[in-house]
Design a protein around this motif. Sequence first.
Motif, short mmCIF file in Angstrom:
data_model
loop_
_atom_site.label_atom_id
_atom_site.label_comp_id
_atom_site.label_asym_id
_atom_site.label_seq_id
_atom_site.Cartn_x
_atom_site.Cartn_y
_atom_site.Cartn_z
N ALA A 192 0.91 -1.26 -0.12
CA ALA A 192 -0.10 0.04 -0.04
C ALA A 192 0.84 1.13 -0.09
CB ALA A 192 -0.87 -0.02 1.22
N MET A 193 0.40 2.28 -0.65
CA MET A 193 1.24 3.59 -0.82
C MET A 193 0.33 4.68 -0.52
SD MET A 193 4.14 2.79 -2.32
CE MET A 193 4.91 1.36 -3.27
N VAL A 194 1.07 5.71 0.11
CA VAL A 194 0.51 7.00 0.12
C VAL A 194 1.34 7.93 -0.74
CG1 VAL A 194 1.98 7.75 2.19
CG2 VAL A 194 -0.15 9.12 1.67
N SER A 195 0.31 8.50 -1.87
CA SER A 195 0.85 9.36 -2.66
C SER A 195 1.08 10.84 -2.33
CB SER A 195 0.45 9.35 -4.01
OG SER A 195 0.48 8.07 -4.67
N VAL A 196 2.12 11.36 -1.93
CA VAL A 196 2.24 12.69 -1.42
C VAL A 196 2.92 13.69 -2.47
CG1 VAL A 196 3.54 14.01 0.59
CG2 VAL A 196 2.79 11.62 0.67
N SER A 197 2.49 15.02 -2.57
CA SER A 197 3.06 16.09 -3.20
C SER A 197 3.19 17.15 -2.37
CB SER A 197 1.98 16.39 -4.41
OG SER A 197 0.84 16.97 -4.00
N LEU A 198 4.34 17.91 -2.50
CA LEU A 198 4.85 19.06 -1.74
C LEU A 198 4.84 20.17 -2.87
CD1 LEU A 198 7.35 17.34 0.66
CD2 LEU A 198 5.13 18.45 1.20
N ASN A 199 4.43 21.42 -2.20
CA ASN A 199 4.50 22.59 -2.80
C ASN A 199 4.06 22.51 -4.22
OD1 ASN A 199 5.46 25.33 -2.69
ND2 ASN A 199 7.23 24.90 -3.72
N GLY A 200 2.99 21.55 -4.38
CA GLY A 200 2.64 21.71 -5.91
C GLY A 200 3.50 21.11 -7.12
N LYS A 201 4.46 20.69 -6.82
CA LYS A 201 5.43 20.50 -7.77
C LYS A 201 6.15 19.11 -7.62
CE LYS A 201 7.21 25.13 -8.31
NZ LYS A 201 8.52 26.01 -8.39
N TRP A 202 6.42 18.57 -6.36
CA TRP A 202 7.30 17.46 -6.40
C TRP A 202 6.45 16.46 -5.74
CZ3 TRP A 202 9.78 22.05 -4.33
CH2 TRP A 202 10.19 22.67 -5.72
N ARG A 203 6.53 15.03 -6.04
CA ARG A 203 5.60 13.89 -5.61
C ARG A 203 6.59 12.69 -5.25
NH1 ARG A 203 4.11 9.94 -8.30
NH2 ARG A 203 2.15 9.58 -6.92
#
Length: 538
Positions: free
Chosen positions: A484-495
């Motif tokens: 299972a994964m949590v897909s995370v993005s930061l600052n609207g650019k990097w994931r």
Amino acid sequence: MNATEFILQLPHLSIKNRELLPGNSGIYYVLDEQLIVWYVGQAKNLRSRWAGDSHHRLYQLQKQRKKQFVIYYELVAESHLNAMERQRIEEYNPQLNGTKIRTKKLHPTETLLRETLTILAPYSFVLGVEPPRKQDPKLINDSIHWRDDWRVQKAVLPLNVIHICINLKELEEFAKDWRSVNRFLKQVFKQRTNYSDNWACKGQIKDEKYGLFFLKRLLVNGFAIEIYRAAKEALEHIQGYELTQLAGVDIRVVNEDSLIALKNKCLLSVTGIYMSSEKQYHAYEQNRQKAIERLSPYKKDLIKLLFNEYIDTSKLKVFLREHKTEEESNTNSPNRLTNLIAKKEYFKKLLIERGIDLEQYQVNKYLESIPINDDYVDSMKDKRMTIFVKTFLGNLEEPISYIVIKLENGKTTTVGRGNFIHGAKGSTLQGSLYKEVYLASTVDRVFWLVLEPYLSDFAQVKLNEEEGYISKAYISPRKFLVPAMVSVSLNGKWRADIPFGPKDDMSYSEVVDIIKNRLQESGIPKLRFSFKSESSRT
């Protein structure tokens, strides 16, 4: 009709993860995200009923592209299936039950082969043809021993194997740069839903210049086609080619003298053909020497066309991105470098603001590696790290998949994968050596350091002596488990995708709720996230 509370309390999983269904008899219910019952059916073996694309309603469900379907199931004894199914259909009046079954038109596998060869033939050649591997029990046993069991998967054992090499040097001369080569190959081998079969993938290897290169196999009309790369040094021993056909497509083949030279100078692994060392062979090198010695010259078209569909060659041209002019390169290349520098500066600032030590997990080494020219590529060793998670599927200590194959001499051998467990006490193929067994997975080390406080209950960085890990947990001879994964993005650019697993026998939904609440309260600016349940991959 909408599902009742009875259905919603049943165990369930996404239709995309249907291979994780239990192998028991039961009644199944297909629901969409609005909890509308689309189909009710029965199965003596739920997993087999939904295996692959075999279910007769799967095409109709897949055509509902805006719907997210979930399979709920209840375990029922075989003797009660018919009566129970009639009762449930009458009660819920599903949308698809009783309607006409719609199927999609599938192109035969030979058409996919011909289309692929039409595109690749200018940059490829046939190395030779190999007799069925089931005729050589020693090759089978040695391949299993040295973890080269790609060679001896059950489906390929009785087939003649036609070997094709891609000349990456020639391909790059046309594509102009290695990035275009990668895009080209991904386009050629992409999955196609309207074909009866697709190119199977043996994972990936790292080429020093061309990055990730995927190894491919296709079973078609009684033959196995295997495509891999040829090392530059090996290509120098090819003295000449002859022109022949494969599945009706013109393609080069190395001449007999060249094949003899390659057998004397090269080895053949599942990753491709490469130069042998002049030193004394290790045992696994002897196995790879034997692999190339098994090849015989390819002289005529061996693939008999059964369907001979018309293919429009004009539509098959995969247009590589044109080589940029020097001016375009000067304007676009810095954009990639600027974005990468900005990313590292952002993470460095974020970690410092949150009082996190940049030296943990050697994150500072990655962040301080600043691009200096257009050839710069992040080191995967510096960028990623390994963490360990449990799975919602259950105990990884038990064997998952073994296949018994009958050889031509009447004997049998076991092919397939179990779970090879590693740890401080050594390695073992199942057993009771370790009390807890985890699945190893890699993660972006910077993202992990930022989010560790919120995910550390559901993933571990280190294991103790009583804990072991598995690199790949196979749920069938060809498919392995993806956590299972949590897909995370930061600052609207990097994931990034970060794996997680259960704790204290928690369910998937319970773990998701905890992680969701923690991330929402983290105070990390411009943080976005979503979740993916456990799945499988070939």
